[in-house]
Every structure is written in C-alpha cells, then in structure tokens.
Design a protein around this motif. Structure first.
Motif, short mmCIF file in Angstrom:
data_model
loop_
_atom_site.label_atom_id
_atom_site.label_comp_id
_atom_site.label_asym_id
_atom_site.label_seq_id
_atom_site.Cartn_x
_atom_site.Cartn_y
_atom_site.Cartn_z
N ARG A 112 0.85 -1.19 0.00
CA ARG A 112 0.00 0.00 0.00
C ARG A 112 0.88 1.24 0.00
O ARG A 112 1.84 1.32 0.77
CB ARG A 112 -0.90 0.02 1.23
CG ARG A 112 -1.98 -1.03 1.21
CD ARG A 112 -2.81 -0.99 2.51
NE ARG A 112 -3.75 -2.07 2.54
CZ ARG A 112 -4.95 -2.03 1.97
NH1 ARG A 112 -5.35 -0.93 1.37
NH2 ARG A 112 -5.76 -3.07 2.02
N ALA A 113 0.55 2.20 -0.83
CA ALA A 113 1.34 3.43 -0.93
C ALA A 113 1.37 4.19 0.40
O ALA A 113 2.31 4.94 0.65
CB ALA A 113 0.79 4.33 -2.04
N SER A 114 0.39 3.96 1.26
CA SER A 114 0.33 4.64 2.56
C SER A 114 1.10 3.90 3.66
O SER A 114 1.25 4.43 4.76
CB SER A 114 -1.13 4.78 3.00
OG SER A 114 -1.70 3.50 3.21
N ASN A 115 1.61 2.71 3.37
CA ASN A 115 2.27 1.89 4.40
C ASN A 115 3.77 2.24 4.48
O ASN A 115 4.64 1.46 4.10
CB ASN A 115 2.06 0.41 4.10
CG ASN A 115 2.45 -0.48 5.25
OD1 ASN A 115 3.10 -0.05 6.20
ND2 ASN A 115 2.07 -1.75 5.17
N THR A 116 4.03 3.42 4.99
CA THR A 116 5.40 3.93 5.06
C THR A 116 6.36 3.01 5.81
O THR A 116 7.48 2.79 5.34
CB THR A 116 5.40 5.35 5.67
OG1 THR A 116 4.53 6.17 4.89
CG2 THR A 116 6.79 5.96 5.68
N ARG A 132 3.97 2.61 -9.78
CA ARG A 132 2.76 2.81 -8.97
C ARG A 132 1.60 2.17 -9.74
O ARG A 132 1.46 2.36 -10.95
CB ARG A 132 2.49 4.30 -8.76
CG ARG A 132 1.23 4.59 -7.95
CD ARG A 132 1.05 6.08 -7.73
NE ARG A 132 1.99 6.57 -6.73
CZ ARG A 132 1.69 6.75 -5.43
NH1 ARG A 132 0.49 6.48 -4.98
NH2 ARG A 132 2.61 7.19 -4.60
N GLU A 141 -7.11 2.48 -3.02
CA GLU A 141 -5.74 2.88 -2.66
C GLU A 141 -4.72 2.37 -3.67
O GLU A 141 -4.81 1.23 -4.14
CB GLU A 141 -5.37 2.37 -1.26
CG GLU A 141 -4.02 2.90 -0.82
CD GLU A 141 -3.68 2.58 0.64
OE1 GLU A 141 -2.56 2.94 1.03
OE2 GLU A 141 -4.49 1.99 1.34
#
Length: 174
Positions: A112-116, A132, A141
């Motif tokens: 996930r792009a938000s899972n830093t 991406r 997402e």
C-alpha cells in the motif's frame, strides 16, 4: 528463538492473530491452500517459543523470459514480534529460493502506498519502487510495485523504474 519452517495445513487454523493488522490482506482458505499446494517452497511460517506463530510469508514464482520472477504475495508479522528481523528472515528465504533454486531475475511485491513503515523496511532490504499501480487495493488505494534484482539480472534491467503509473488492468498475470 525463532524457527522458520514450511507452512502446513494446521497453520491455517493458528495464524488468524497475525492477520489482525488492518494493513494485512486476509484471503479465503482456498487461496491459501492453492499456494500451499502449488508453491510450498514459497510458503513459510516463523514460530516462536511455545510454537506461537510470529509471522509468515506466502509467495510464488511466475513469468516468462526476463520477467521470470519470485513474487511476495503476503508477508506479515504479529505486532508483538515486529522489529525483531522476522520479516527480514522470511524475505531472505523467499529471495534465496527465487535466486538459487528457480533462477529468477527479480523478486517483486505490492505494498500500500500509505504503508510507510513497510516501504522503508523493503528499501532497507534492497527493494526499489518500480511503478505505482493506481487504485490497486479495493479500487481505492494505490499500490507500489517494488522490486529487487537477483543475480541472474546482471544488468539490473528489471528494476529500472517506469516513468508513469499503471492501472490494475495493465498488470501482467501468468
């Protein structure tokens, strides 16, 4: 003490607590059984004291020609065992199988792009963002397709990033 061993059918009844993280995809039983039957060398569990499941990795090998690669379908570690290098050990095993046994060019995964935190961990393990994938997760997402070149890809062509994002429909499936 951590023991890494092949995932077995009984583990399907014991690993629910590892999947409770909101960032972990949970699949149906037939999905797990398919991986267990088709790619047993790519499905492992990390066990701790008292045979407690600490985490697992599930993957496969796929593609053709220079796209022949190992794929991490899922890797997850229970919250109480994070930051103990469990994921790193599991990833190393999948990478080694992809490199030495199946002679793959690279290993890839989607995150996930938000899972830093996960992205940073994968970067520490040598993965780069290849592209991406727009609206990959539940049509909402974005995912980052991350790759790590293996020894067969001498020129590291498999990890040269694409310049534009793609849609899930553009993904190559085997």
């Amino acid at each position: 003490m951590t023991t890494i061993r092949r995932f077995c059918c009984d583990d399907l009844l014991r690993f629910a607590s590892v999947n409770l993280d909101h960032l972990t995809e949970t699949f149906n039983m037939s999905f797990y059984m398919t991986y267990l039957a088709r790619w047993p060398d790519y499905f492992h569990v990390a066990e701790g004291p008292g045979k407690r499941i600490m985490g697992y990795i599930m993957g496969k090998v796929e593609g053709q020609g220079e796209s022949w690669h190992g794929h991490v379908t899922a890797v997850t570690v229970a919250p109480e065992y994070r930051r103990q290098q469990v994921a790193k050990k599991l990833m190393n095993l999948l990478e080694e199988n992809s490199d030495k046994i199946d002679k793959a060019y690279f290993v890839d995964l989607f995150v996930r792009a938000s899972n830093t935190p996960a992205i940073k961990m994968y970067e520490k393990l040598g993965y780069v963002i290849y592209r991406r994938v727009l609206r990959y997760y539940s049509g909402e997402e974005d995912a980052l397709d991350m790759r790590k070149a293996l020894s067969r890809d001498v020129e590291k062509k498999s990890v040269i990033p694409l310049k534009r994002p793609i849609t899930p429909e553009e993904l190559e499936y085997d």
